[in-house]
Write an enzyme that holds these catalytic residues in place. Structure first.
Site, PDB file in Angstrom:
ATOM      1  N   GLY A 153      -4.536 102.229 121.667  1.00 45.95           N
ATOM      2  CA  GLY A 153      -4.849 100.811 121.443  1.00 45.95           C
ATOM      3  C   GLY A 153      -3.821 100.186 120.519  1.00 45.95           C
ATOM      4  NE  ARG A 154      -6.550  95.741 119.352  1.00 47.36           N
ATOM      5  CZ  ARG A 154      -7.688  95.169 119.705  1.00 47.36           C
ATOM      6  NH1 ARG A 154      -7.711  93.902 120.014  1.00 47.36           N
ATOM      7  NH2 ARG A 154      -8.815  95.837 119.713  1.00 47.36           N
ATOM      8  CB  SER A 174      -4.655 106.978 125.794  1.00 47.43           C
ATOM      9  OG  SER A 174      -5.187 105.866 126.429  1.00 47.43           O
ATOM     10  CB  SER A 234     -10.279 106.319 114.091  1.00 42.06           C
ATOM     11  OG  SER A 234     -10.711 107.668 114.139  1.00 42.06           O
ATOM     12  NE  ARG A 235     -15.997 102.741 112.160  1.00 45.22           N
ATOM     13  CZ  ARG A 235     -15.085 101.884 111.703  1.00 45.22           C
ATOM     14  NH1 ARG A 235     -13.968 102.308 111.142  1.00 45.22           N
ATOM     15  NH2 ARG A 235     -15.307 100.579 111.782  1.00 45.22           N
ATOM     16  CD  GLU A 264     -16.724 106.315 106.035  1.00 45.43           C
ATOM     17  OE1 GLU A 264     -16.903 105.116 105.777  1.00 45.43           O
ATOM     18  OE2 GLU A 264     -15.830 106.721 106.772  1.00 45.43           O
ATOM     19  CG  HIS A 282     -13.630 103.283 105.617  1.00 43.98           C
ATOM     20  ND1 HIS A 282     -14.682 103.531 106.463  1.00 43.98           N
ATOM     21  CD2 HIS A 282     -12.779 102.498 106.343  1.00 43.98           C
ATOM     22  CE1 HIS A 282     -14.488 102.924 107.628  1.00 43.98           C
ATOM     23  NE2 HIS A 282     -13.330 102.297 107.578  1.00 43.98           N
ATOM     24  CB  ILE A 283      -8.735 101.769 101.341  1.00 47.25           C
ATOM     25  CG1 ILE A 283      -7.876 103.047 101.312  1.00 47.25           C
ATOM     26  CG2 ILE A 283      -9.790 101.796 100.252  1.00 47.25           C
ATOM     27  CD1 ILE A 283      -7.009 103.192 100.056  1.00 47.25           C
TER      28      ILE A 283
END
Ligand code: GLV
Ligand code: GLV
Length: 316
Positions: A153-154, A174, A234-235, A264, A282-283
């Site tokens: 993705g972007r 991907s 990402s996550r 988190e 998470h910054i």
């Protein structure tokens, strides 16, 4: 109309919003408690929420006038999209404006993990440095290595673009073929397994979905080179965190650069002790300018929907 905003945001966007609508702002610098959210959502036409707010059916049922859920994030795994669709509630996110900031932070992690920046800073600060030494804090090369991007993705493409100055070979995996990756960035597409086998740095840029949950587990980690680094902006749940901690402890991979975690803000106790892990809170999008632009976008999406228009960033 009435809008619930679950946290004060940087920039001027919330002022603009309160000029046009009645804003109910959760003013404390902690996430809005669940019962407060359930209580305050009643009668609101719009909700501006954070990625830490779980917006499920229960919240949507407690709302009786809700037209839009505007998430202050690009990722929207905190929102039950199907439930929103069923109720005709529009969901929006804040893409694009945070792509470069997140790609920059990904690079900060790549370089920090490879060159042991966090460890070196602690070493210097604790006054342990006695003199220049040939074997002091040796790390890994970034220049000329192979960068494996998972998710085209972007953000994945922006991370790949930054590797040009480091003369890296870029490979990606991907679901879909990416023209940007292949034609503009010369990246070669391969299966996840192949990518894990050949990469010196593996960087995750997929959204969290049922399909990507734990996509990197024990088996995938064991395919990586012993000298390779895993980077995640990402996550958290995309990685099986227990498997990662185990691989780091046993030195089955060289290191990890993490900005996100499975639960988190909880971080496994063991990760705090591992020198081969860089751990950030998470910054990814945390620059003054980016967080203000995200607020602008989140507000724009609300203003559009409340004016009966199609919002710029509708995801459902
Ligand atoms: C941050 O993690 C975001 O999804 O914007
Ligand atoms: C995020 O929005 C991405 O496309 O990578």
């Amino acid at each position: 109309m009435d809008v619930l905003v679950t946290r004060s945001l940087p920039g001027k966007a919330l002022e603009l919003l309160s000029n046009k609508h009645k804003v109910d702002l959760w003013e404390e610098e902690v996430p809005i408690p669940r019962d407060e959210l359930l209580k305050r959502i009643k009668g609101k036409s719009a909700l501006l929420c954070l990625l830490t707010d779980l917006i499920d059916e229960k919240v949507m049922d407690a709302a009786n006038a809700l037209k839009i859920i505007s998430n202050y994030a690009v990722g929207y795994n905190n929102i039950d999209i199907e439930a929103a669709k069923k109720r005709g509630i529009v969901v929006t996110n804040t893409p694009d404006v945070l792509t470069d900031a997140t790609a920059d932070l990904t690079w900060a992690l790549i370089l920090s993990a490879a060159r042991r920046i966090a460890e070196a800073d602690v070493f210097t600060r604790s006054k342990k440095w006695k003199e220049w030494a040939p074997k002091l804090l040796l790390g890994a090369d970034v220049y000329g290595q192979t960068l494996g991007i998972i998710g085209a993705g972007r953000i994945g493409a922006a991370v790949a673009a930054r590797s040009k100055g480091f003369k890296m070979k870029v490979v990606y995996s991907s679901e879909f073929e990416s023209k940007v990756m292949e034609e503009d960035l010369g990246a070669q597409r391969m299966t996840l397994e192949e990518l894990l086998t050949v990469s010196d740095f593996v960087s995750l840029h997929v959204p969290l979905t049922k399909q990507t949950f734990h996509m990197i587990g024990d088996k995938e980690l064991s395919l990586m080179k012993k000298s390779a680094f895993l980077i995640n902006t990402s996550r958290g749940p995309v990685i099986d965190e227990n498997a990662l901690v185990d691989a780091l402890e046993k030195g089955r991979i060289a290191g990890a650069g993490l900005d996100v975690y499975e639960n988190e803000p909880m971080i496994p106790e063991k990760l705090f002790k591992l020198k081969n892990a860089i751990i950030l809170p998470h910054i990814g999008s945390a620059t003054h300018a980016t967080r203000a632009k995200m607020a602008d976008l989140a507000v724009k999406n609300i203003l559009a929907v409340l004016a009966g228009k199609v919002p710029p960033n509708q995801v459902a």
